[in-house]
Motif scaffolding. Structure first.
Motif, PDB file in Angstrom:
ATOM      1  N   ASN A  56     -12.184   9.804 -26.022  1.00 14.47           N
ATOM      2  CA  ASN A  56     -12.903   8.764 -26.767  1.00 14.47           C
ATOM      3  C   ASN A  56     -13.372   9.248 -28.139  1.00 14.47           C
ATOM      4  OD1 ASN A  56     -12.962   6.598 -24.708  1.00 14.47           O
ATOM      5  ND2 ASN A  56     -14.110   8.119 -23.547  1.00 14.47           N
ATOM      6  N   GLY A  57     -12.723  10.287 -28.663  1.00  9.90           N
ATOM      7  CA  GLY A  57     -13.092  10.812 -29.967  1.00  9.90           C
ATOM      8  C   GLY A  57     -14.082  11.966 -29.858  1.00  9.90           C
ATOM      9  N   VAL A  58     -14.299  12.628 -30.977  1.00  6.05           N
ATOM     10  CA  VAL A  58     -15.192  13.789 -31.033  1.00  6.05           C
ATOM     11  C   VAL A  58     -16.122  13.631 -32.237  1.00  6.05           C
ATOM     12  CG1 VAL A  58     -15.349  16.298 -31.221  1.00  6.05           C
ATOM     13  CG2 VAL A  58     -13.432  15.272 -30.004  1.00  6.05           C
ATOM     14  N   ILE A  59     -17.390  13.925 -32.022  1.00  9.96           N
ATOM     15  CA  ILE A  59     -18.372  13.947 -33.114  1.00  9.96           C
ATOM     16  C   ILE A  59     -18.880  15.378 -33.249  1.00  9.96           C
ATOM     17  CG2 ILE A  59     -20.621  13.131 -33.922  1.00  9.96           C
ATOM     18  CD1 ILE A  59     -20.077  10.483 -32.625  1.00  9.96           C
ATOM     19  N   LEU A  60     -18.513  16.002 -34.376  1.00  7.86           N
ATOM     20  CA  LEU A  60     -18.912  17.386 -34.641  1.00  7.86           C
ATOM     21  C   LEU A  60     -20.163  17.390 -35.516  1.00  7.86           C
ATOM     22  CD1 LEU A  60     -15.427  18.895 -35.554  1.00  7.86           C
ATOM     23  CD2 LEU A  60     -16.587  19.063 -33.373  1.00  7.86           C
ATOM     24  N   VAL A  61     -21.185  18.087 -35.055  1.00  8.81           N
ATOM     25  CA  VAL A  61     -22.450  18.171 -35.792  1.00  8.81           C
ATOM     26  C   VAL A  61     -22.683  19.625 -36.189  1.00  8.81           C
ATOM     27  CG1 VAL A  61     -24.928  17.735 -35.746  1.00  8.81           C
ATOM     28  CG2 VAL A  61     -23.377  16.240 -34.462  1.00  8.81           C
ATOM     29  N   THR A  62     -22.917  19.828 -37.473  1.00  6.66           N
ATOM     30  CA  THR A  62     -23.236  21.167 -37.979  1.00  6.66           C
ATOM     31  C   THR A  62     -24.669  21.157 -38.476  1.00  6.66           C
ATOM     32  OG1 THR A  62     -20.939  21.492 -38.665  1.00  6.66           O
ATOM     33  CG2 THR A  62     -22.587  22.975 -39.602  1.00  6.66           C
ATOM     34  N   THR A  63     -25.506  22.003 -37.884  1.00  9.28           N
ATOM     35  CA  THR A  63     -26.896  22.091 -38.333  1.00  9.28           C
ATOM     36  C   THR A  63     -26.995  23.039 -39.524  1.00  9.28           C
ATOM     37  OG1 THR A  63     -27.373  23.858 -36.743  1.00  9.28           O
ATOM     38  CG2 THR A  63     -27.756  21.590 -36.026  1.00  9.28           C
ATOM     39  N   LYS A  64     -28.135  23.038 -40.171  1.00 11.18           N
ATOM     40  CA  LYS A  64     -28.314  23.840 -41.375  1.00 11.18           C
ATOM     41  C   LYS A  64     -28.212  25.327 -41.053  1.00 11.18           C
ATOM     42  CE  LYS A  64     -30.950  20.398 -43.912  1.00 11.18           C
ATOM     43  NZ  LYS A  64     -32.207  20.042 -44.589  1.00 11.18           N
ATOM     44  N   GLN A  65     -27.433  26.023 -41.867  1.00 17.79           N
ATOM     45  CA  GLN A  65     -27.158  27.435 -41.657  1.00 17.79           C
ATOM     46  C   GLN A  65     -27.922  28.300 -42.657  1.00 17.79           C
ATOM     47  OE1 GLN A  65     -25.007  28.203 -38.962  1.00 17.79           O
ATOM     48  NE2 GLN A  65     -25.214  25.993 -38.666  1.00 17.79           N
ATOM     49  N   GLY A  66     -28.084  29.576 -42.294  1.00 14.42           N
ATOM     50  CA  GLY A  66     -28.752  30.512 -43.175  1.00 14.42           C
ATOM     51  C   GLY A  66     -27.898  30.864 -44.386  1.00 14.42           C
TER      52      GLY A  66
ATOM     53  N   ILE B   8     -29.728  18.471 -39.831  1.00 14.86           N
ATOM     54  CA  ILE B   8     -28.271  18.322 -39.836  1.00 14.86           C
ATOM     55  C   ILE B   8     -27.709  18.617 -41.216  1.00 14.86           C
ATOM     56  CG2 ILE B   8     -26.394  16.668 -39.543  1.00 14.86           C
ATOM     57  CD1 ILE B   8     -28.043  15.326 -37.382  1.00 14.86           C
ATOM     58  N   GLU B   9     -26.691  19.468 -41.255  1.00 15.34           N
ATOM     59  CA  GLU B   9     -25.972  19.783 -42.493  1.00 15.34           C
ATOM     60  C   GLU B   9     -24.865  18.776 -42.753  1.00 15.34           C
ATOM     61  OE1 GLU B   9     -25.287  21.893 -45.937  1.00 15.34           O
ATOM     62  OE2 GLU B   9     -26.812  22.400 -44.455  1.00 15.34           O
ATOM     63  N   SER B  10     -24.122  18.411 -41.708  1.00 13.62           N
ATOM     64  CA  SER B  10     -23.048  17.419 -41.846  1.00 13.62           C
ATOM     65  C   SER B  10     -22.635  16.935 -40.471  1.00 13.62           C
ATOM     66  CB  SER B  10     -21.836  18.010 -42.581  1.00 13.62           C
ATOM     67  OG  SER B  10     -21.230  19.020 -41.794  1.00 13.62           O
ATOM     68  N   ILE B  11     -22.033  15.746 -40.433  1.00 10.86           N
ATOM     69  CA  ILE B  11     -21.474  15.173 -39.216  1.00 10.86           C
ATOM     70  C   ILE B  11     -20.034  14.779 -39.506  1.00 10.86           C
ATOM     71  CG2 ILE B  11     -21.574  13.272 -37.559  1.00 10.86           C
ATOM     72  CD1 ILE B  11     -24.534  13.180 -37.820  1.00 10.86           C
ATOM     73  N   ASP B  12     -19.116  15.234 -38.647  1.00  6.98           N
ATOM     74  CA  ASP B  12     -17.706  14.892 -38.771  1.00  6.98           C
ATOM     75  C   ASP B  12     -17.282  14.120 -37.531  1.00  6.98           C
ATOM     76  OD1 ASP B  12     -16.436  16.640 -41.173  1.00  6.98           O
ATOM     77  OD2 ASP B  12     -18.047  17.745 -40.210  1.00  6.98           O
ATOM     78  N   VAL B  13     -16.639  12.991 -37.743  1.00 10.09           N
ATOM     79  CA  VAL B  13     -16.137  12.172 -36.639  1.00 10.09           C
ATOM     80  C   VAL B  13     -14.620  12.298 -36.607  1.00 10.09           C
ATOM     81  CG1 VAL B  13     -16.058   9.874 -35.609  1.00 10.09           C
ATOM     82  CG2 VAL B  13     -18.054  10.572 -36.938  1.00 10.09           C
ATOM     83  N   LEU B  14     -14.084  12.833 -35.511  1.00  8.51           N
ATOM     84  CA  LEU B  14     -12.640  12.968 -35.332  1.00  8.51           C
ATOM     85  C   LEU B  14     -12.173  11.769 -34.525  1.00  8.51           C
ATOM     86  CD1 LEU B  14     -12.411  16.757 -34.412  1.00  8.51           C
ATOM     87  CD2 LEU B  14     -12.680  15.689 -36.643  1.00  8.51           C
ATOM     88  N   LYS B  15     -11.472  10.859 -35.195  1.00  9.04           N
ATOM     89  CA  LYS B  15     -11.098   9.603 -34.543  1.00  9.04           C
ATOM     90  C   LYS B  15      -9.690   9.616 -33.981  1.00  9.04           C
ATOM     91  CE  LYS B  15     -11.905   6.903 -38.075  1.00  9.04           C
ATOM     92  NZ  LYS B  15     -12.035   5.626 -38.792  1.00  9.04           N
ATOM     93  N   ASP B  16      -8.844  10.552 -34.437  1.00 12.55           N
ATOM     94  CA  ASP B  16      -7.456  10.518 -33.992  1.00 12.55           C
ATOM     95  C   ASP B  16      -7.288  11.221 -32.655  1.00 12.55           C
ATOM     96  OD1 ASP B  16      -8.052  12.968 -34.963  1.00 12.55           O
ATOM     97  OD2 ASP B  16      -6.201  13.251 -36.090  1.00 12.55           O
ATOM     98  N   ALA B  17      -6.177  10.913 -31.982  1.00 12.18           N
ATOM     99  CA  ALA B  17      -5.915  11.473 -30.652  1.00 12.18           C
ATOM    100  C   ALA B  17      -5.596  12.958 -30.699  1.00 12.18           C
ATOM    101  CB  ALA B  17      -4.764  10.714 -30.000  1.00 12.18           C
ATOM    102  N   ALA B  18      -5.339  13.503 -31.902  1.00 10.60           N
ATOM    103  CA  ALA B  18      -5.006  14.923 -32.008  1.00 10.60           C
ATOM    104  C   ALA B  18      -6.169  15.820 -31.592  1.00 10.60           C
ATOM    105  CB  ALA B  18      -4.586  15.248 -33.440  1.00 10.60           C
ATOM    106  N   SER B  19      -7.403  15.282 -31.616  1.00 10.78           N
ATOM    107  CA  SER B  19      -8.551  16.092 -31.202  1.00 10.78           C
ATOM    108  C   SER B  19      -8.471  16.473 -29.736  1.00 10.78           C
ATOM    109  CB  SER B  19      -9.854  15.338 -31.478  1.00 10.78           C
ATOM    110  OG  SER B  19      -9.847  14.084 -30.822  1.00 10.78           O
ATOM    111  N   ALA B  20      -7.703  15.709 -28.939  1.00 14.00           N
ATOM    112  CA  ALA B  20      -7.549  16.039 -27.517  1.00 14.00           C
ATOM    113  C   ALA B  20      -6.787  17.338 -27.334  1.00 14.00           C
ATOM    114  CB  ALA B  20      -6.844  14.905 -26.787  1.00 14.00           C
TER     115      ALA B  20
END
Length: 356
Positions: A216-226, A195-207
């Motif tokens: 119920n929110g969004v958890i964005l996961v970015t894995t390691k990139q080249g 995992i490169e980073s994890i972003d948690v979108l807690k606000d309703a704007a993610s809808a």
């Protein structure tokens, strides 16, 4: 013609020359010498303005030589330039790097941190890796305020229940997981080392981006990139043992019999005839304190249960093609269940490529 009239006429001619309308043309480039379309060009103190075309070209009528043109564009430093005698004016605009560094993920894109409402959390992969947990969500527990992460079972490899901003829907209240742009992926199948980073979108704007799935929110996961450059190989691993922090105190056999007799008495029943239940002299041994029964919790406890993880990441590439490759192995043994204690094993392989 008298001298006074001659001076007045000369001043009028000079004034007319200074404030005569003139056309200024040119092209606007960035610091890489590429044309910038959509740059706003306004004559200072007036509403007279134009924007550059797709090739960065512009043409504007100004009042005269004393006019000042203001060049502005998002992400670029504004320029104020005096026209003077020129009729052709080419401008190179500088990028405002300092204003673009501080960004946060808001969905499919990024936004300046100062423009967000503070409802986003970002955790770097390095912080997750330092905690040496089997699951990425286990590491996220201590680094995500406002996000409730619990494990309903102590079974090795058991998934976590995640609640963002409390219960938002009836039934399934889990957030939407988006891994490298793929919605609905399983975060438990990922190794924390990938995992490169994890972003948690807690606000309703993610809808607005992900629809009802983001209720119920969004958890964005970015894995390691080249990355372009020389190929690099990294290894991350650990080995440890697990033990019970504090064993729960249990009743011995005599205390258990007393509690069962008290329960029967409270229900209006006769006490148990323990002597008839316990054959072979066990009742006598319990009564005189020779034997206190079997502590089954202690018997099932596994001392120094091993846990380990090994991950290898290969990153490299050129300006045209980039690659990131990862392999990992994770193992965790349960601290209860002897002699058939649970044993969790996970093998993962990941490949990220980018070609221009």
């Amino acid at each position: 013609m008298r001298k006074k009239e001659l001076v007045l006429l000369l001043c009028m001619l000079i004034s007319t020359a200074m404030y005569a309308q003139k056309r200024v043309t040119g092209v606007v480039l960035d610091d890489q010498q590429y044309p910038i379309p959509g740059v706003t060009i306004v004559e200072r103190g007036t509403s007279n303005g134009v924007i550059t075309d797709v090739n960065g070209n512009y043409s504007i009528e100004v009042a005269g030589n004393e006019s000042v043109l203001i060049f502005s564009f998002v992400g670029m430093a504004s320029d104020d330039i005096l026209v003077g005698e020129r009729t052709s004016l080419n401008v190179t605009m500088r990028s405002m790097v300092s204003d673009l560094d501080e960004v946060v993920v808001i969905g499919y894109g990024v936004q300046k941190k100062r423009l967000t409402t503070g409802a986003n959390i970002q955790v770097s992969g390095e912080d997750i890796q330092k905690l040496n947990t089997v699951s990425a969500l286990g590491a996220l527990q201590s680094q995500s305020p406002g996000v409730n992460i619990t494990q309903s079972s102590g079974m090795p490899g058991e998934s976590f229940k995640v609640t963002v901003r409390g219960l938002g829907t009836v039934g399934n209240s889990s957030p939407l997981y988006v891994i490298d742009g793929v919605a609905g992926a399983d975060i438990n199948a990922l190794s924390p080392a990938d995992i490169e980073s994890i972003d948690v979108l807690k606000d309703a704007a993610s809808a607005a981006i992900y629809g009802a799935r983001a209720a119920n929110g969004v958890i964005l996961v970015t894995t390691k990139q080249g990355k372009s450059g020389k190929m690099s190989v990294t290894y991350d691993g650990y080995y440890g043992v697990q033990n019970v922090y504090k064993m729960a105190p249990l009743l011995n056999a005599k205390e258990y019999m007393q509690m069962m007799d008290e329960s029967a008495f409270n229900n209006g029943l006769e006490p148990y005839n323990w002597e008839s239940y316990l054959q072979g002299g066990l009742w006598e041994k319990i009564e005189n304190g020779e034997w206190n029964g079997t502590n089954w919790l202690e018997e099932s406890r596994v001392e120094n249960a091993p846990t380990q993880s090994h991950a290898v990441n290969i990153v490299g590439g050129t300006d045209v093609s980039k690659v990131s490759l990862g392999f990992s192995y994770t193992q965790q043994e349960g601290i209860f269940g002897k002699p058939v204690q649970p044993d969790y094993h996970r093998w993962t392989a990941r490949l990220n490529t980018e070609h221009i």
